[in-house]
Design a protein around this motif. Structure first.
Motif, PDB file in Angstrom:
ATOM      1  N   LEU A 163       0.878   9.089   4.010  1.00  0.00           N
ATOM      2  CA  LEU A 163      -0.013   8.056   3.654  1.00  0.00           C
ATOM      3  C   LEU A 163      -0.903   7.343   4.519  1.00  0.00           C
ATOM      4  N   ALA A 164      -1.244   8.048   5.657  1.00  0.00           N
ATOM      5  CA  ALA A 164      -1.910   7.327   6.684  1.00  0.00           C
ATOM      6  C   ALA A 164      -1.248   6.426   7.494  1.00  0.00           C
ATOM      7  N   LYS A 165       0.223   6.298   7.517  1.00  0.00           N
ATOM      8  CA  LYS A 165       1.066   5.620   8.340  1.00  0.00           C
ATOM      9  C   LYS A 165       0.821   4.076   7.952  1.00  0.00           C
ATOM     10  N   PRO A 166       0.736   3.840   6.941  1.00  0.00           N
ATOM     11  CA  PRO A 166       0.430   2.223   6.475  1.00  0.00           C
ATOM     12  C   PRO A 166       1.562   1.364   7.451  1.00  0.00           C
ATOM     13  N   TYR A 167       1.205   0.023   7.422  1.00  0.00           N
ATOM     14  CA  TYR A 167       2.175  -0.946   8.298  1.00  0.00           C
ATOM     15  C   TYR A 167       3.181  -1.340   7.161  1.00  0.00           C
ATOM     16  N   LYS A 169       6.422  -1.868   7.924  1.00  0.00           N
ATOM     17  CA  LYS A 169       7.229  -2.920   8.409  1.00  0.00           C
ATOM     18  C   LYS A 169       6.840  -4.185   8.360  1.00  0.00           C
ATOM     19  N   ALA A 170       5.589  -4.319   8.670  1.00  0.00           N
ATOM     20  CA  ALA A 170       4.689  -5.716   8.953  1.00  0.00           C
ATOM     21  C   ALA A 170       4.383  -6.152   7.390  1.00  0.00           C
ATOM     22  N   GLY A 171       4.484  -5.212   6.483  1.00  0.00           N
ATOM     23  CA  GLY A 171       3.884  -5.634   5.161  1.00  0.00           C
ATOM     24  C   GLY A 171       2.564  -5.749   5.116  1.00  0.00           C
ATOM     25  N   LYS A 172       1.878  -5.052   5.929  1.00  0.00           N
ATOM     26  CA  LYS A 172       0.259  -5.238   5.590  1.00  0.00           C
ATOM     27  C   LYS A 172      -0.044  -4.189   4.732  1.00  0.00           C
ATOM     28  N   ILE A 173      -1.058  -4.383   3.865  1.00  0.00           N
ATOM     29  CA  ILE A 173      -1.341  -3.545   2.816  1.00  0.00           C
ATOM     30  C   ILE A 173      -2.903  -3.472   2.371  1.00  0.00           C
ATOM     31  N   GLU A 174      -3.537  -4.743   2.436  1.00  0.00           N
ATOM     32  CA  GLU A 174      -4.964  -4.551   1.681  1.00  0.00           C
ATOM     33  C   GLU A 174      -6.005  -3.637   2.324  1.00  0.00           C
ATOM     34  N   LYS A 179      -9.084   1.384   1.785  1.00  0.00           N
ATOM     35  CA  LYS A 179      -9.340   2.572   2.451  1.00  0.00           C
ATOM     36  C   LYS A 179      -8.786   3.879   2.009  1.00  0.00           C
ATOM     37  N   ILE A 180      -7.368   3.996   1.579  1.00  0.00           N
ATOM     38  CA  ILE A 180      -6.755   5.005   0.923  1.00  0.00           C
ATOM     39  C   ILE A 180      -7.291   5.189  -0.589  1.00  0.00           C
ATOM     40  N   THR A 181      -7.742   4.170  -1.139  1.00  0.00           N
ATOM     41  CA  THR A 181      -8.473   4.211  -2.771  1.00  0.00           C
ATOM     42  C   THR A 181      -9.607   4.945  -2.302  1.00  0.00           C
ATOM     43  N   ALA A 182     -10.404   4.621  -1.429  1.00  0.00           N
ATOM     44  CA  ALA A 182     -11.605   5.460  -1.019  1.00  0.00           C
ATOM     45  C   ALA A 182     -11.464   6.757  -0.630  1.00  0.00           C
ATOM     46  N   LEU A 183     -10.489   7.252   0.186  1.00  0.00           N
ATOM     47  CA  LEU A 183     -10.299   8.433   0.178  1.00  0.00           C
ATOM     48  C   LEU A 183     -10.105   9.320  -0.736  1.00  0.00           C
ATOM     49  N   ALA A 184      -9.120   8.544  -1.792  1.00  0.00           N
ATOM     50  CA  ALA A 184      -8.822   9.262  -3.028  1.00  0.00           C
ATOM     51  C   ALA A 184      -9.968   9.745  -3.957  1.00  0.00           C
ATOM     52  N   LYS A 185     -11.074   8.851  -3.943  1.00  0.00           N
ATOM     53  CA  LYS A 185     -12.074   9.020  -4.743  1.00  0.00           C
ATOM     54  C   LYS A 185     -12.934  10.511  -4.351  1.00  0.00           C
ATOM     55  N   ILE A 186     -12.442  11.112  -3.249  1.00  0.00           N
ATOM     56  CA  ILE A 186     -13.106  12.448  -2.888  1.00  0.00           C
ATOM     57  C   ILE A 186     -12.291  13.241  -3.202  1.00  0.00           C
ATOM     58  N   ILE A 207      14.583  -0.033  -0.521  1.00  0.00           N
ATOM     59  CA  ILE A 207      13.659   0.841  -1.323  1.00  0.00           C
ATOM     60  C   ILE A 207      12.572   0.296  -1.822  1.00  0.00           C
ATOM     61  N   GLN A 208      12.811  -1.389  -1.958  1.00  0.00           N
ATOM     62  CA  GLN A 208      11.424  -1.945  -2.669  1.00  0.00           C
ATOM     63  C   GLN A 208      10.462  -2.166  -1.660  1.00  0.00           C
ATOM     64  N   ASP A 209      10.723  -1.896  -0.089  1.00  0.00           N
ATOM     65  CA  ASP A 209       9.788  -1.985   0.606  1.00  0.00           C
ATOM     66  C   ASP A 209       8.320  -1.292   0.431  1.00  0.00           C
ATOM     67  N   PHE A 210       8.969   0.222  -0.273  1.00  0.00           N
ATOM     68  CA  PHE A 210       7.684   1.166  -0.326  1.00  0.00           C
ATOM     69  C   PHE A 210       7.166   1.174  -1.613  1.00  0.00           C
ATOM     70  N   TYR A 211       7.467   0.458  -2.494  1.00  0.00           N
ATOM     71  CA  TYR A 211       6.725   0.570  -3.760  1.00  0.00           C
ATOM     72  C   TYR A 211       5.544   0.136  -3.680  1.00  0.00           C
ATOM     73  N   PRO A 212       4.859  -0.810  -3.296  1.00  0.00           N
ATOM     74  CA  PRO A 212       3.393  -1.345  -3.304  1.00  0.00           C
ATOM     75  C   PRO A 212       2.650  -0.330  -2.593  1.00  0.00           C
ATOM     76  N   TYR A 213       2.925   0.416  -1.524  1.00  0.00           N
ATOM     77  CA  TYR A 213       2.317   1.456  -0.906  1.00  0.00           C
ATOM     78  C   TYR A 213       2.106   2.740  -1.888  1.00  0.00           C
ATOM     79  N   LEU A 214       3.468   3.155  -2.518  1.00  0.00           N
ATOM     80  CA  LEU A 214       3.620   4.100  -3.449  1.00  0.00           C
ATOM     81  C   LEU A 214       2.596   3.855  -4.473  1.00  0.00           C
ATOM     82  N   ASP A 215       2.687   2.772  -5.233  1.00  0.00           N
ATOM     83  CA  ASP A 215       1.740   2.241  -6.362  1.00  0.00           C
ATOM     84  C   ASP A 215       0.312   2.461  -5.977  1.00  0.00           C
ATOM     85  N   ALA A 216      -0.064   2.143  -4.910  1.00  0.00           N
ATOM     86  CA  ALA A 216      -1.422   2.432  -4.471  1.00  0.00           C
ATOM     87  C   ALA A 216      -1.704   3.752  -4.252  1.00  0.00           C
TER      88      ALA A 216
END
Length: 274
Positions: A163-167, A169-174, A179-186, A207-216
């Motif tokens: 997933l391009a190694k999102p942060y 642990k720090a909870g950073k996502i926006e 950018k992952i959304t931009a990559l997916a458009k290709i 397990i819930q830590d991962f769901y926002p990233y998996l959702d994206a």
């Protein structure tokens, strides 16, 4: 057929594998096909893709040898110096082996615009004529360069590792999510749901830590362009094989059987020409 689309083998070498530091004692040893096969069997996987972990042709030959002797290894993503003047010659050499499916470079260890270098892009431009894929291993700070790269090569199959190694642990996502959304458009870009646990708090993830990233990722790529990978044995730093697998299994438990089959095998077969 169920495929683990991302794992590694190595005979531990303290010099070559210096990246395995004192905090990683659990993976400071050999990890070979004989160690993985019973794990795959226990979890109902039919095969796997062995991915490079060292920047050397010696390792690429080692992985191909493992694959030739162990039919459950369905393909190898090896390393070739894509920046070298003789890159085409080396691709000819390795492509003689039908188990050689793709190439990866550990770009996360390079400067942010490494992928946009003329010599590197020259190598990327050679891959499609050999029907080879390219695995993109980057940090979020390198995603802008990845977007530029994949737009330059619309006929090349790319897959984003981990997933391009999102942060996590720090909870950073926006910023990562944009950018992952931009990559997916290709349309020639796929994504591996792999390496999640090692981007989280190694000892205290939930397990819930991962769901926002998996959702994206699932919202962006859909089930047609997502591949499951364990990242074994690196995952052992934070979870055993079953625990990391359960994260994805639990996330997709309400998906149709057809959708789950794509994520856990069919997409890997299609992407890597297995």
């Amino acid at each position: 057929m169920k495929i683990d689309a991302h794992q590694h083998f190595w005979k531990y070498d303290p010099v070559r594998d210096a990246w395995i530091d004192d905090s990683m004692q659990v993976i400071r040893k050999d990890f070979l096909p004989k160690h993985l096969k019973p794990i795959l069997n226990a979890n109902n996987f039919d095969g796997c893709i062995a991915v490079q972990a060292d920047q050397s042709e010696t390792e690429t030959h080692f992985l191909l040898d493992c694959a030739e002797k162990n039919p459950f290894i369905k393909g190898v993503v090896g390393w070739v110096d894509l920046s070298a003047d003789n890159v085409e010659e080396r691709l000819v050499h390795f492509s003689k082996n039908k188990l050689f499916k793709g190439v990866r470079h550990i770009v996360q260890a390079e400067e942010s615009n490494f992928m946009l270098r003329k010599d590197f892009k020259n190598g990327i431009g050679k891959l499609s004529s050999f029907n080879l894929t390219y695995d993109i291993l980057i940090f979020p700070t390198q995603m802008e360069a990845a977007i530029n790269l994949v737009n330059t090569f619309p006929n090349q199959k790319f897959v984003i590792d981990h997933l391009a190694k999102p942060y996590i642990k720090a909870g950073k996502i926006e910023d990562w999510k944009t950018k992952i959304t931009a990559l997916a458009k290709i349309p020639n870009v796929y994504c591996k749901v792999s390496g999640l646990v090692t981007e989280a708090d190694l000892k205290h993830w939930k397990i819930q830590d991962f769901y926002p990233y998996l959702d994206a990722v699932f919202n962006a790529f859909g089930v047609e362009r997502i591949l499951y990978g364990s990242d074994w044995p690196v995952c052992l730093l934070a979870a055993n094989y079953e625990k990391q697998l359960h994260i994805i299994q639990n996330y997709v438990k309400d998906f149709s059987k057809e959708e789950q089959s794509k994520i856990f095998g069919e997409n890997a077969i299609k992407f890597y020409n297995l």
